[in-house]
Design a protein around this motif. Structure first.
Motif, PDB file in Angstrom:
ATOM      1  N   THR A  78       0.766  -1.237  -0.007  1.00 49.30           N
ATOM      2  CA  THR A  78       0.102   0.030   0.010  1.00 49.30           C
ATOM      3  C   THR A  78       0.939   1.183   0.004  1.00 49.30           C
ATOM      4  N   ALA A  79       1.986   1.284   0.918  1.00 45.97           N
ATOM      5  CA  ALA A  79       2.792   2.251   0.778  1.00 45.97           C
ATOM      6  C   ALA A  79       3.292   2.802  -0.484  1.00 45.97           C
ATOM      7  N   PHE A  80       3.938   1.554  -1.199  1.00 48.75           N
ATOM      8  CA  PHE A  80       4.479   1.660  -2.588  1.00 48.75           C
ATOM      9  C   PHE A  80       3.467   2.212  -3.516  1.00 48.75           C
ATOM     10  N   VAL A  81       2.031   1.976  -3.527  1.00 47.24           N
ATOM     11  CA  VAL A  81       1.247   2.372  -4.240  1.00 47.24           C
ATOM     12  C   VAL A  81       0.985   3.757  -4.204  1.00 47.24           C
ATOM     13  N   ILE A  82       0.821   4.223  -2.671  1.00 45.67           N
ATOM     14  CA  ILE A  82       0.363   5.389  -2.357  1.00 45.67           C
ATOM     15  C   ILE A  82       1.323   6.608  -2.490  1.00 45.67           C
ATOM     16  N   THR A  83       2.605   6.001  -2.392  1.00 46.00           N
ATOM     17  CA  THR A  83       3.719   7.099  -2.277  1.00 46.00           C
ATOM     18  C   THR A  83       3.876   7.586  -3.658  1.00 46.00           C
ATOM     19  N   GLN A  84       3.489   6.971  -4.806  1.00 48.78           N
ATOM     20  CA  GLN A  84       3.488   7.352  -6.114  1.00 48.78           C
ATOM     21  C   GLN A  84       2.813   8.792  -6.313  1.00 48.78           C
ATOM     22  N   ILE A  85       1.806   9.059  -5.416  1.00 44.67           N
ATOM     23  CA  ILE A  85       0.925  10.355  -5.483  1.00 44.67           C
ATOM     24  C   ILE A  85       1.971  11.337  -5.188  1.00 44.67           C
ATOM     25  N   VAL A 119      -3.740  13.334   1.900  1.00 40.55           N
ATOM     26  CA  VAL A 119      -2.837  12.307   1.145  1.00 40.55           C
ATOM     27  C   VAL A 119      -1.438  12.310   1.778  1.00 40.55           C
ATOM     28  N   ILE A 120      -0.840  13.338   1.952  1.00 32.71           N
ATOM     29  CA  ILE A 120       0.680  13.428   2.244  1.00 32.71           C
ATOM     30  C   ILE A 120       0.687  12.963   3.600  1.00 32.71           C
ATOM     31  N   ASN A 121      -0.176  13.220   4.545  1.00 31.24           N
ATOM     32  CA  ASN A 121      -0.204  12.621   6.019  1.00 31.24           C
ATOM     33  C   ASN A 121      -0.300  11.233   5.699  1.00 31.24           C
ATOM     34  N   MET A 122      -1.053  10.706   5.127  1.00 32.57           N
ATOM     35  CA  MET A 122      -1.403   9.304   4.708  1.00 32.57           C
ATOM     36  C   MET A 122      -0.163   8.654   4.130  1.00 32.57           C
ATOM     37  N   ILE A 123       0.468   9.350   3.388  1.00 31.04           N
ATOM     38  CA  ILE A 123       1.662   8.650   2.910  1.00 31.04           C
ATOM     39  C   ILE A 123       2.778   8.639   3.904  1.00 31.04           C
ATOM     40  N   GLU A 124       2.896   9.710   4.825  1.00 29.10           N
ATOM     41  CA  GLU A 124       3.894   9.484   5.833  1.00 29.10           C
ATOM     42  C   GLU A 124       3.467   8.552   6.919  1.00 29.10           C
ATOM     43  N   PHE A 125       2.329   8.219   7.154  1.00 28.97           N
ATOM     44  CA  PHE A 125       2.088   7.120   8.228  1.00 28.97           C
ATOM     45  C   PHE A 125       2.260   5.876   7.454  1.00 28.97           C
ATOM     46  N   LEU A 126       1.946   5.650   6.325  1.00 30.09           N
ATOM     47  CA  LEU A 126       1.965   4.223   5.461  1.00 30.09           C
ATOM     48  C   LEU A 126       3.479   4.253   5.347  1.00 30.09           C
ATOM     49  N   SER A 127       4.183   5.251   5.369  1.00 31.60           N
ATOM     50  CA  SER A 127       5.881   4.901   5.073  1.00 31.60           C
ATOM     51  C   SER A 127       6.501   4.491   6.211  1.00 31.60           C
ATOM     52  N   ILE A 224      14.526  10.584  -5.532  1.00 29.33           N
ATOM     53  CA  ILE A 224      14.513  10.435  -6.808  1.00 29.33           C
ATOM     54  C   ILE A 224      15.437   9.431  -7.689  1.00 29.33           C
ATOM     55  N   PHE A 225      16.723   9.274  -6.939  1.00 28.37           N
ATOM     56  CA  PHE A 225      17.789   8.289  -7.436  1.00 28.37           C
ATOM     57  C   PHE A 225      17.298   6.842  -7.057  1.00 28.37           C
ATOM     58  N   GLY A 226      16.728   6.849  -5.571  1.00 31.13           N
ATOM     59  CA  GLY A 226      15.902   5.575  -5.174  1.00 31.13           C
ATOM     60  C   GLY A 226      14.981   5.107  -6.127  1.00 31.13           C
ATOM     61  N   VAL A 227      14.140   5.947  -6.473  1.00 30.30           N
ATOM     62  CA  VAL A 227      13.147   5.504  -7.353  1.00 30.30           C
ATOM     63  C   VAL A 227      13.478   5.026  -8.899  1.00 30.30           C
ATOM     64  N   LEU A 228      14.538   5.825  -9.270  1.00 34.45           N
ATOM     65  CA  LEU A 228      15.043   5.523 -10.533  1.00 34.45           C
ATOM     66  C   LEU A 228      15.872   4.095 -10.771  1.00 34.45           C
ATOM     67  N   GLY A 229      16.537   4.133  -9.559  1.00 33.90           N
ATOM     68  CA  GLY A 229      17.237   2.933  -9.161  1.00 33.90           C
ATOM     69  C   GLY A 229      16.494   1.675  -9.257  1.00 33.90           C
ATOM     70  N   PHE A 230      15.283   1.932  -8.406  1.00 31.75           N
ATOM     71  CA  PHE A 230      14.373   0.593  -8.827  1.00 31.75           C
ATOM     72  C   PHE A 230      13.904   0.222 -10.001  1.00 31.75           C
ATOM     73  N   ILE A 231      13.495   1.385 -10.804  1.00 28.49           N
ATOM     74  CA  ILE A 231      12.981   1.324 -12.300  1.00 28.49           C
ATOM     75  C   ILE A 231      13.961   0.296 -13.019  1.00 28.49           C
ATOM     76  N   ILE A 232      15.327   0.886 -12.773  1.00 28.11           N
ATOM     77  CA  ILE A 232      16.469  -0.215 -13.507  1.00 28.11           C
ATOM     78  C   ILE A 232      16.458  -1.503 -12.951  1.00 28.11           C
ATOM     79  N   TYR A 233      16.562  -1.350 -11.822  1.00 25.44           N
ATOM     80  CA  TYR A 233      16.745  -2.840 -10.977  1.00 25.44           C
ATOM     81  C   TYR A 233      15.823  -4.051 -11.208  1.00 25.44           C
ATOM     82  N   LEU A 234      14.463  -3.471 -11.213  1.00 26.11           N
ATOM     83  CA  LEU A 234      13.139  -4.232 -11.109  1.00 26.11           C
ATOM     84  C   LEU A 234      13.425  -5.362 -12.260  1.00 26.11           C
TER      85      LEU A 234
END
Ligand code: SF4
Ligand code: SF4
Length: 445
Positions: A78-85, A119-127, A224-234
């Motif tokens: 859920t955190a993964f999906v919502i954080t994309q917002i 939404v931002i509060n929810m993202i922080e709690f989910l994180s 940003i580098f974490g997300v981009l690294g994830f896209i390459i790594y996936l």
């Protein structure tokens, strides 16, 4: 716009182009690799398939057979999906050189501002939940050593490292989110209405403004580098299931549990035999004699669904845990069957990329290097692995195809089986008695 901002936008754009180009190339390779298989099975009943995809892939329905790991997984998912917002805003900021662009854009529109803050509060709690769940996953895998995750040979080496890397990556991403939002709060004297980053902001408030700006930028770029690294790594990782679970569930078999298909080539042969006119007729002039093949000996013979499934496997081991052959110490792991299939697809694809066409490497899917004869014979065809899989993969479907090849093309079966096959062929039953003698027992005193 000042020069520093312009350079930042330029770096942001260039890094993104490079990452999407490189990752896109690898995703395209995987798409081509799946095309190495034979045709897709019939894809009927789209509404039933869509419903199943929403329940199983999106809703994680099958995960809830084990409630604790399911809840941990749900937190991360859920955190993964919502954080994309929040990522949308990070991208807008990156492309415009702005800062919290959406927050300020919505400042005077009460409904949108309220929604944004929620939404931002929810993202922080989910994180935070995801952070804790990740620590528990690391503990289960590395210290508790849950047997299904570690105590099997196929999970040594890269699979183990892969699982840990992604968990550490998750911790890194959450840390960056709080570093970014916390430092931002401290710079703005906790004026943003975000509860958790407000707390981090108050912890950082003693630092100088210069240091806070550096921390905020570190968090932003780190994210940003974490997300981009994830896209390459996936595409190099088992975590590709995050994407592939959806098409895999959609395309999974709708047949009743335990269904085993007839082999088209055998059905055709039998139909020909049952019709004397066609059975003994000479082939039409000019018609090429078609040589039937039985089962699969390499990835080319498997269905595209099987290859997609191999890339969708999460390596969770639920199938192996439930497998009666594995439980009784036989050399069989349905998870390994899926991992071997994926490794072989990658091997074949590299061969094709290197040589232009596939050059016979003397290998295949069956053999001691991949799925051994012993493993194929150990399967009881019980279907427990299929039932256990959270993403609707059928290792059994691959096993059956390989075993058919082993027996029908390579005549590789134990002597006892050959006797049984002979009896079925000649007597219509696995026993050695003639059909005429079948009811003799009824006349015995
Ligand atoms: S079908 Fe075969 S591989 Fe699957 S659980 Fe049963 S014995 Fe194991
Ligand atoms: S086949 Fe399914 S149950 Fe088995 S390891 Fe892969 S995802 Fe898990």
């Amino acid at each position: 716009m000042d020069l520093a901002k312009l350079i930042q936008i330029l770096i942001f754009v260039l890094v993104n182009i490079a990452v999407f180009f490189f990752a896109g190339k690898k995703y395209y390779q995987i798409y081509k690799n799946i095309q190495l298989g034979k045709d897709w099975d019939k894809i009927d009943n789209p509404s039933e398939r869509f419903k199943r995809m929403m329940l199983v892939a999106f809703g994680q329905k099958k995960m809830f057979k084990e409630i604790f790991p399911a809840l941990l997984h749900l937190c991360i998912y859920t955190a993964f999906v919502i954080t994309q917002i929040e990522l949308i805003e990070i991208y807008i900021d990156g492309l415009t050189g702005g800062h919290r662009t959406l927050y300020y854009a919505f400042e005077n529109i009460t409904i949108l501002k309220g929604l944004y803050v929620f939404v931002i509060n929810m993202i922080e709690f989910l994180s935070v939940f995801a952070f804790l769940a990740t620590l528990i996953f690391l503990y289960r895998r590395n210290l508790l050593k849950v047997p299904r995750l570690v105590k099997v040979p196929e999970m040594n080496g890269w699979p183990k490292l892969d699982a840990n890397l992604i968990l550490f990556g998750e911790l890194f991403l959450v840390t960056c989110i709080f570093l970014m939002n916390g430092a931002d709060q401290a710079i703005h004297h906790n004026s943003y209405p975000f509860v958790l980053s407000g707390f981090v902001g108050s912890l950082l408030s003693g630092l100088s403004e210069g240091t806070l700006h550096v921390l905020e930028k570190l968090g932003w770029w780190g994210h940003i580098f974490g997300v981009l690294g994830f896209i390459i790594y996936l595409p190099f990782s088992k975590h590709l299931h995050i994407l592939f679970a959806f098409p895999n569930v959609y395309l999974s078999s709708l047949h009743k549990k335990g269904y085993i298909n007839n082999m088209e080539s055998v059905t055709k042969e039998i139909k020909l035999m049952m019709n004397p006119d066609t059975a003994f007729a000479a082939p039409a002039e000019g018609a090429e004699a078609e040589i039937p093949t039985f089962g699969a000996k390499d990835v080319f013979d498997l269905k595209k669904q099987n290859l997609l499934a191999a890339y969708s496997c999460t390596e969770c081991g639920r199938c192996t845990e439930q497998c009666p052959a594995a439980q009784t110490g036989k050399k069989l792991s349905p998870r390994k069957v899926m991992m071997d299939t994926r490794d072989r697809v990658e091997e074949v694809a590299l061969n094709i990329r290197t040589n232009g066409v596939f050059v016979d490497d003397g290998k295949g899917l069956i053999g001691d290097e991949k799925i051994s004869v012993e493993e194929l014979r150990a399967c009881t065809t019980c279907n427990a692995c299929v039932e256990a899989c959270p993403v609707m993969i059928s290792p059994l479907d691959i096993i059956i195809q390989l075993r058919r090849n082993l027996i029908l093309e390579q005549s590789n079966s134990p002597e006892e089986w050959n006797v049984m096959f002979g009896n079925i062929e000649n007597n219509g039953a696995p026993w050695k008695f003639s059909p005429q003698d079948r009811f003799n027992w009824a006349n015995e005193n």
